[in-house]
Write an enzyme that holds these catalytic residues in place. Sequence first.
Site, PDB file in Angstrom:
ATOM      1  N   MET A  36       1.497  -1.609   2.446  1.00 41.77           N
ATOM      2  CA  MET A  36       0.325  -1.962   1.632  1.00 41.77           C
ATOM      3  C   MET A  36      -0.943  -1.589   2.407  1.00 41.77           C
ATOM      4  O   MET A  36      -2.026  -2.126   2.142  1.00 41.77           O
ATOM      5  CB  MET A  36       0.339  -3.449   1.293  1.00 41.77           C
ATOM      6  N   GLY A  37      -0.799  -0.692   3.385  1.00 41.93           N
ATOM      7  CA  GLY A  37      -1.964  -0.263   4.161  1.00 41.93           C
ATOM      8  C   GLY A  37      -2.327  -1.262   5.233  1.00 41.93           C
ATOM      9  O   GLY A  37      -1.502  -2.101   5.621  1.00 41.93           O
ATOM     10  N   ALA A  38      -3.586  -1.177   5.738  1.00 36.88           N
ATOM     11  CA  ALA A  38      -4.042  -1.986   6.879  1.00 36.88           C
ATOM     12  C   ALA A  38      -3.015  -1.850   8.009  1.00 36.88           C
ATOM     13  O   ALA A  38      -2.499  -2.841   8.543  1.00 36.88           O
ATOM     14  CB  ALA A  38      -4.248  -3.445   6.476  1.00 36.88           C
ATOM     15  N   HIS A  40      -0.832  -1.461  11.237  1.00 35.55           N
ATOM     16  CA  HIS A  40      -0.899  -1.872  12.647  1.00 35.55           C
ATOM     17  C   HIS A  40       0.285  -1.226  13.366  1.00 35.55           C
ATOM     18  O   HIS A  40       1.064  -0.485  12.751  1.00 35.55           O
ATOM     19  CB  HIS A  40      -0.907  -3.398  12.779  1.00 35.55           C
ATOM     20  N   HIS A  43       3.735  -1.027  11.734  1.00 33.26           N
ATOM     21  CA  HIS A  43       3.959   0.020  10.728  1.00 33.26           C
ATOM     22  C   HIS A  43       4.199   1.374  11.394  1.00 33.26           C
ATOM     23  O   HIS A  43       5.082   2.134  10.991  1.00 33.26           O
ATOM     24  CB  HIS A  43       2.725   0.177   9.818  1.00 33.26           C
ATOM     25  N   GLY A 153      10.486  -3.288   7.751  1.00 33.50           N
ATOM     26  CA  GLY A 153      10.511  -4.031   9.008  1.00 33.50           C
ATOM     27  C   GLY A 153      11.390  -5.277   8.925  1.00 33.50           C
ATOM     28  O   GLY A 153      11.415  -5.970   7.909  1.00 33.50           O
ATOM     29  N   ASP A 156       9.975  -9.119   8.045  1.00 28.55           N
ATOM     30  CA  ASP A 156      10.113  -9.741   6.721  1.00 28.55           C
ATOM     31  C   ASP A 156      11.592  -9.699   6.361  1.00 28.55           C
ATOM     32  O   ASP A 156      12.029  -8.890   5.539  1.00 28.55           O
ATOM     33  CB  ASP A 156       9.251  -8.976   5.709  1.00 28.55           C
ATOM     34  N   SER A 192      -0.267  -8.352  10.297  1.00 27.21           N
ATOM     35  CA  SER A 192      -1.686  -8.254   9.936  1.00 27.21           C
ATOM     36  C   SER A 192      -2.301  -9.657   9.832  1.00 27.21           C
ATOM     37  O   SER A 192      -3.516  -9.810   9.847  1.00 27.21           O
ATOM     38  CB  SER A 192      -1.862  -7.472   8.633  1.00 27.21           C
ATOM     39  N   ARG A 193      -1.449 -10.706   9.751  1.00 25.42           N
ATOM     40  CA  ARG A 193      -1.992 -12.068   9.664  1.00 25.42           C
ATOM     41  C   ARG A 193      -2.498 -12.577  11.014  1.00 25.42           C
ATOM     42  O   ARG A 193      -3.256 -13.546  11.056  1.00 25.42           O
ATOM     43  CB  ARG A 193      -0.911 -13.040   9.191  1.00 25.42           C
TER      44      ARG A 193
END
Length: 288
Positions: A36-38, A40, A43, A153, A156, A192-193
């Site tokens: 979903m992008g963003a 790090h 990814h 990944g 999850d 990303s969190r």
Amino acid sequence: MNTSALIPVTRTVADLRDIVKKWHADGLKVGLVPTMGALHHGHLSLVNEIASKVDKIIVSIFVNPAQFGENEDLSKYPRQETEDRSKLTETQADLVFAPSVSEMYPDGFETKVAVPKLGKDYEGVNRPGHFEGVATVVTKLILQSHADVAIFGEKDYQQLAVIRRFVKDLNISCEIMGGTLVRENDGLAASSRNVYLSPKERETAGSFNKILKQLVIGAEVGKNLRKLEQDAASELLKAGFTKVDYVSIVDKDTLLPIDKIKGEARVISVARFGNVRLLDNMAINSKE
Ligand code: PAF
């Protein structure tokens, strides 16, 4: 920014299919890294991992509205496509697929892919409808790209189990790879969190992985699994997490709770600081 230094992007299914058709005609194997992008480093490591299996790599960037709940702010999800495409130049990615919402869900769209049992507990409790949204978009991305291999990944873990299930159930001819969970120096799972944590919370967060490691050691030498789960949850609260959603020792495929480790099992867990939910999981291997 010099956009010629970015990974090329395609935005329509028709263009994506044309490109992949040529690759397949040349006998090349195609890999898909849905995101979903963003992006790090977790990814980027998925891109590097899939590179050992395929000749061409597509990274999809699509913030999927269908997997966001009513109380989750879809509009606040970070969107930074140019930065993402620039980061991907450091990897072996060949193409970004970044469709619009209307390309993915045109007027009249109504089909859903559901994996009701696997998607019900754990993350499913907190995020009703989430896995239906994930299963639907991932089915579409695989069928749109005709990828031979797709990677997700292991962080999850429930998502990966759901994806493996529907790919098998629907005879979708794409190999699903689990990507190694990438950790920061102190063992915290890359996510990303993590940027939402205060410096103090970030420091405490490093204990998550250590507490789960202790649980794994106990489980592998045959200690009572329910007691280990309870002890780990207490340790997390003592360390400073504000809430523990679950610490569960489960079958690695069905995610059903187990009483005894036979072969490989999994501990899956979510611990929170306020609204920031951190996920982690680890393999448990029977020593017998
Ligand atoms: O894990 C994610 O980023 C998303 O759930 C996925 C698999 C890209 C589907 O939107």
